[in-house]
Design a protein around this motif. Structure first.
Motif, PDB file in Angstrom:
ATOM      1  N   PHE A   5       0.839  -1.195   0.000  1.00 38.32           N
ATOM      2  CA  PHE A   5       0.000   0.000   0.000  1.00 38.32           C
ATOM      3  C   PHE A   5       0.874   1.245   0.000  1.00 38.32           C
ATOM      4  O   PHE A   5       1.842   1.335   0.749  1.00 38.32           O
ATOM      5  CB  PHE A   5      -0.909   0.022   1.234  1.00 38.32           C
ATOM      6  N   THR A   6       0.494   2.215  -0.841  1.00 41.76           N
ATOM      7  CA  THR A   6       1.170   3.500  -0.820  1.00 41.76           C
ATOM      8  C   THR A   6       0.805   4.223   0.477  1.00 41.76           C
ATOM      9  O   THR A   6      -0.162   3.841   1.159  1.00 41.76           O
ATOM     10  CB  THR A   6       0.744   4.383  -2.012  1.00 41.76           C
ATOM     11  N   LYS A   7       1.547   5.255   0.790  1.00 46.62           N
ATOM     12  CA  LYS A   7       1.250   6.046   1.986  1.00 46.62           C
ATOM     13  C   LYS A   7      -0.182   6.592   1.896  1.00 46.62           C
ATOM     14  O   LYS A   7      -0.920   6.600   2.878  1.00 46.62           O
ATOM     15  CB  LYS A   7       2.254   7.190   2.120  1.00 46.62           C
ATOM     16  N   GLU A   8      -0.567   7.041   0.708  1.00 44.77           N
ATOM     17  CA  GLU A   8      -1.914   7.595   0.498  1.00 44.77           C
ATOM     18  C   GLU A   8      -2.987   6.531   0.743  1.00 44.77           C
ATOM     19  O   GLU A   8      -4.014   6.796   1.378  1.00 44.77           O
ATOM     20  CB  GLU A   8      -2.032   8.152  -0.925  1.00 44.77           C
ATOM     21  N   ALA A   9      -2.759   5.316   0.251  1.00 46.56           N
ATOM     22  CA  ALA A   9      -3.735   4.233   0.444  1.00 46.56           C
ATOM     23  C   ALA A   9      -3.834   3.860   1.925  1.00 46.56           C
ATOM     24  O   ALA A   9      -4.922   3.580   2.432  1.00 46.56           O
ATOM     25  CB  ALA A   9      -3.358   3.023  -0.398  1.00 46.56           C
ATOM     26  N   ARG A  10      -2.709   3.864   2.624  1.00 44.97           N
ATOM     27  CA  ARG A  10      -2.736   3.591   4.066  1.00 44.97           C
ATOM     28  C   ARG A  10      -3.508   4.681   4.801  1.00 44.97           C
ATOM     29  O   ARG A  10      -4.253   4.405   5.742  1.00 44.97           O
ATOM     30  CB  ARG A  10      -1.319   3.495   4.615  1.00 44.97           C
ATOM     31  N   THR A  11      -3.318   5.921   4.362  1.00 49.88           N
ATOM     32  CA  THR A  11      -4.045   7.037   4.969  1.00 49.88           C
ATOM     33  C   THR A  11      -5.544   6.854   4.781  1.00 49.88           C
ATOM     34  O   THR A  11      -6.329   7.132   5.690  1.00 49.88           O
ATOM     35  CB  THR A  11      -3.574   8.383   4.368  1.00 49.88           C
ATOM     36  N   VAL A  12      -5.950   6.370   3.618  1.00 49.55           N
ATOM     37  CA  VAL A  12      -7.373   6.125   3.356  1.00 49.55           C
ATOM     38  C   VAL A  12      -7.932   5.108   4.350  1.00 49.55           C
ATOM     39  O   VAL A  12      -9.046   5.270   4.858  1.00 49.55           O
ATOM     40  CB  VAL A  12      -7.583   5.654   1.891  1.00 49.55           C
ATOM     41  N   LEU A 137     -10.108  -4.880   0.095  1.00 52.61           N
ATOM     42  CA  LEU A 137      -8.654  -4.810   0.177  1.00 52.61           C
ATOM     43  C   LEU A 137      -8.006  -5.938  -0.633  1.00 52.61           C
ATOM     44  O   LEU A 137      -6.996  -5.721  -1.302  1.00 52.61           O
ATOM     45  CB  LEU A 137      -8.207  -4.822   1.634  1.00 52.61           C
ATOM     46  N   GLU A 138      -8.608  -7.119  -0.613  1.00 50.91           N
ATOM     47  CA  GLU A 138      -8.105  -8.224  -1.439  1.00 50.91           C
ATOM     48  C   GLU A 138      -8.256  -7.900  -2.926  1.00 50.91           C
ATOM     49  O   GLU A 138      -7.342  -8.139  -3.721  1.00 50.91           O
ATOM     50  CB  GLU A 138      -8.857  -9.513  -1.115  1.00 50.91           C
ATOM     51  N   ARG A 139      -9.420  -7.352  -3.291  1.00 52.44           N
ATOM     52  CA  ARG A 139      -9.639  -6.989  -4.704  1.00 52.44           C
ATOM     53  C   ARG A 139      -8.702  -5.872  -5.143  1.00 52.44           C
ATOM     54  O   ARG A 139      -8.295  -5.818  -6.301  1.00 52.44           O
ATOM     55  CB  ARG A 139     -11.102  -6.585  -4.939  1.00 52.44           C
ATOM     56  N   SER A 140      -8.329  -4.994  -4.220  1.00 44.81           N
ATOM     57  CA  SER A 140      -7.404  -3.917  -4.590  1.00 44.81           C
ATOM     58  C   SER A 140      -6.058  -4.498  -5.016  1.00 44.81           C
ATOM     59  O   SER A 140      -5.437  -3.995  -5.951  1.00 44.81           O
ATOM     60  CB  SER A 140      -7.242  -2.909  -3.453  1.00 44.81           C
ATOM     61  N   LEU A 141      -5.633  -5.562  -4.369  1.00 42.17           N
ATOM     62  CA  LEU A 141      -4.401  -6.242  -4.782  1.00 42.17           C
ATOM     63  C   LEU A 141      -4.571  -6.831  -6.175  1.00 42.17           C
ATOM     64  O   LEU A 141      -3.710  -6.654  -7.047  1.00 42.17           O
ATOM     65  CB  LEU A 141      -4.025  -7.342  -3.784  1.00 42.17           C
ATOM     66  N   ARG A 142      -5.702  -7.491  -6.409  1.00 41.61           N
ATOM     67  CA  ARG A 142      -5.955  -8.060  -7.745  1.00 41.61           C
ATOM     68  C   ARG A 142      -6.024  -6.978  -8.816  1.00 41.61           C
ATOM     69  O   ARG A 142      -5.542  -7.169  -9.927  1.00 41.61           O
ATOM     70  CB  ARG A 142      -7.242  -8.893  -7.734  1.00 41.61           C
ATOM     71  N   GLU A 143      -6.614  -5.836  -8.476  1.00 37.43           N
ATOM     72  CA  GLU A 143      -6.698  -4.721  -9.437  1.00 37.43           C
ATOM     73  C   GLU A 143      -5.296  -4.193  -9.760  1.00 37.43           C
ATOM     74  O   GLU A 143      -4.996  -3.892 -10.912  1.00 37.43           O
ATOM     75  CB  GLU A 143      -7.575  -3.589  -8.888  1.00 37.43           C
ATOM     76  N   ALA A 144      -4.440  -4.089  -8.748  1.00 39.02           N
ATOM     77  CA  ALA A 144      -3.063  -3.625  -8.970  1.00 39.02           C
ATOM     78  C   ALA A 144      -2.316  -4.613  -9.868  1.00 39.02           C
ATOM     79  O   ALA A 144      -1.612  -4.196 -10.805  1.00 39.02           O
ATOM     80  CB  ALA A 144      -2.332  -3.456  -7.639  1.00 39.02           C
ATOM     81  N   LEU A 145      -2.465  -5.899  -9.595  1.00 41.38           N
ATOM     82  CA  LEU A 145      -1.798  -6.918 -10.419  1.00 41.38           C
ATOM     83  C   LEU A 145      -2.323  -6.884 -11.856  1.00 41.38           C
ATOM     84  O   LEU A 145      -1.539  -6.988 -12.805  1.00 41.38           O
ATOM     85  CB  LEU A 145      -1.997  -8.310  -9.809  1.00 41.38           C
ATOM     86  N   ALA A 146      -3.626  -6.724 -12.016  1.00 40.22           N
ATOM     87  CA  ALA A 146      -4.215  -6.674 -13.355  1.00 40.22           C
ATOM     88  C   ALA A 146      -3.708  -5.467 -14.144  1.00 40.22           C
ATOM     89  O   ALA A 146      -3.551  -5.545 -15.364  1.00 40.22           O
ATOM     90  CB  ALA A 146      -5.742  -6.630 -13.261  1.00 40.22           C
ATOM     91  N   ARG A 147      -3.438  -4.375 -13.440  1.00 40.35           N
ATOM     92  CA  ARG A 147      -2.936  -3.169 -14.102  1.00 40.35           C
ATOM     93  C   ARG A 147      -1.410  -3.181 -14.206  1.00 40.35           C
ATOM     94  O   ARG A 147      -0.813  -2.231 -14.660  1.00 40.35           O
ATOM     95  CB  ARG A 147      -3.406  -1.915 -13.350  1.00 40.35           C
ATOM     96  N   LYS A 148      -0.786  -4.277 -13.712  1.00 34.91           N
ATOM     97  CA  LYS A 148       0.670  -4.450 -13.742  1.00 34.91           C
ATOM     98  C   LYS A 148       1.396  -3.382 -12.923  1.00 34.91           C
ATOM     99  O   LYS A 148       2.483  -2.943 -13.267  1.00 34.91           O
ATOM    100  CB  LYS A 148       1.187  -4.516 -15.172  1.00 34.91           C
ATOM    101  N   THR A 154      -4.664   4.386  -3.959  1.00 33.88           N
ATOM    102  CA  THR A 154      -6.082   4.684  -3.728  1.00 33.88           C
ATOM    103  C   THR A 154      -6.936   4.288  -4.926  1.00 33.88           C
ATOM    104  O   THR A 154      -8.075   3.872  -4.764  1.00 33.88           O
ATOM    105  CB  THR A 154      -6.293   6.172  -3.413  1.00 33.88           C
ATOM    106  N   GLN A 155      -6.350   4.395  -6.149  1.00 32.28           N
ATOM    107  CA  GLN A 155      -7.098   4.005  -7.337  1.00 32.28           C
ATOM    108  C   GLN A 155      -7.438   2.518  -7.307  1.00 32.28           C
ATOM    109  O   GLN A 155      -8.526   2.109  -7.707  1.00 32.28           O
ATOM    110  CB  GLN A 155      -6.343   4.377  -8.626  1.00 32.28           C
ATOM    111  N   HIS A 156      -6.533   1.695  -6.787  1.00 33.41           N
ATOM    112  CA  HIS A 156      -6.780   0.255  -6.709  1.00 33.41           C
ATOM    113  C   HIS A 156      -7.825  -0.059  -5.637  1.00 33.41           C
ATOM    114  O   HIS A 156      -8.670  -0.927  -5.818  1.00 33.41           O
ATOM    115  CB  HIS A 156      -5.479  -0.487  -6.422  1.00 33.41           C
ATOM    116  N   VAL A 157      -7.750   0.688  -4.525  1.00 36.69           N
ATOM    117  CA  VAL A 157      -8.751   0.500  -3.469  1.00 36.69           C
ATOM    118  C   VAL A 157     -10.122   0.885  -4.005  1.00 36.69           C
ATOM    119  O   VAL A 157     -11.106   0.156  -3.797  1.00 36.69           O
ATOM    120  CB  VAL A 157      -8.396   1.312  -2.201  1.00 36.69           C
TER     121      VAL A 157
END
Length: 195
Positions: A5-12, A137-148, A154-157
């Protein structure tokens, strides 16, 4: 997973917990994560949400009943369909806890100071994530992987939140005059433009 997670995503995630406290909720749901993203002006996805009317104030207002403690006839009918008599529940709660027991302590339209005072009665300590929020949160990981991407931002979340099976968040977006498809399309356009 949180190490990605980026700092911004952790802040969210932290903001989602704070918002749950201020709303006197004892859980962190996907709707709180959405509110956390909307609260981070400048974060990927926040501009899309704002453009669609999903602002922090609008989210809070849509998450708090319009008239504190009152549900409408549709709510009563839905509960009745599963054997719950809303009037009996309200009567019993007031009998045990006193008049107005189901009234909400504060509304988002109140001043920031009064809103913070309402949060004093909020849950203390750790507030657990709902299974829906964990799936986000699990789907955010899958979204990040799908986008390489090798990080979760935050966009993945936000993409993780946009699951049609997440009925509470879909209903929240509908109350705000938009839907998951519009948010997804706006976010993808925002990301493409930034690339």
């Amino acid at each position: 997973m949180f190490e990605r997670f980026t700092k911004e995503a952790r802040t969210v995630v932290v903001l989602a917990q704070e918002e749950a406290r201020m709303l006197n909720h004892s859980w962190i749901g996907s709707e709180h994560l959405l509110l956390g993203i909307a609260s981070r002006a400048g974060a990927p996805g926040a501009a899309t949400l704002e453009r669609l009317g999903v602002t922090p104030a609008a989210c809070r207002a849509a998450m708090v009943p319009a008239s504190a403690g009152e549900l409408d006839e549709q709510d009563a009918a839905a509960l009745s369909a599963i054997g719950i008599d809303l009037d009996a529940v309200r009567d019993r709660a007031e009998e045990v806890f006193g008049p107005g027991a189901l009234d909400h302590a504060a509304t988002p339209e109140q001043s920031r100071g009064r809103w913070r005072k309402a949060a004093k009665g909020a849950p203390k300590g750790h507030i657990p994530f709902t299974p829906r929020a964990k799936k986000v949160l699990e789907r955010s990981l899958r979204e990040a992987l799908a986008r390489k991407d090798n990080f979760i931002g935050t966009q993945h979340v936000l993409l993780g939140i946009l699951d049609p099976a997440d009925h509470p968040t879909a209903a929240l977006l509908a109350r705000l005059g938009t839907d998951m498809e519009a948010v997804r399309a706006g976010l993808l356009a925002e990301l493409e433009q930034a690339a």
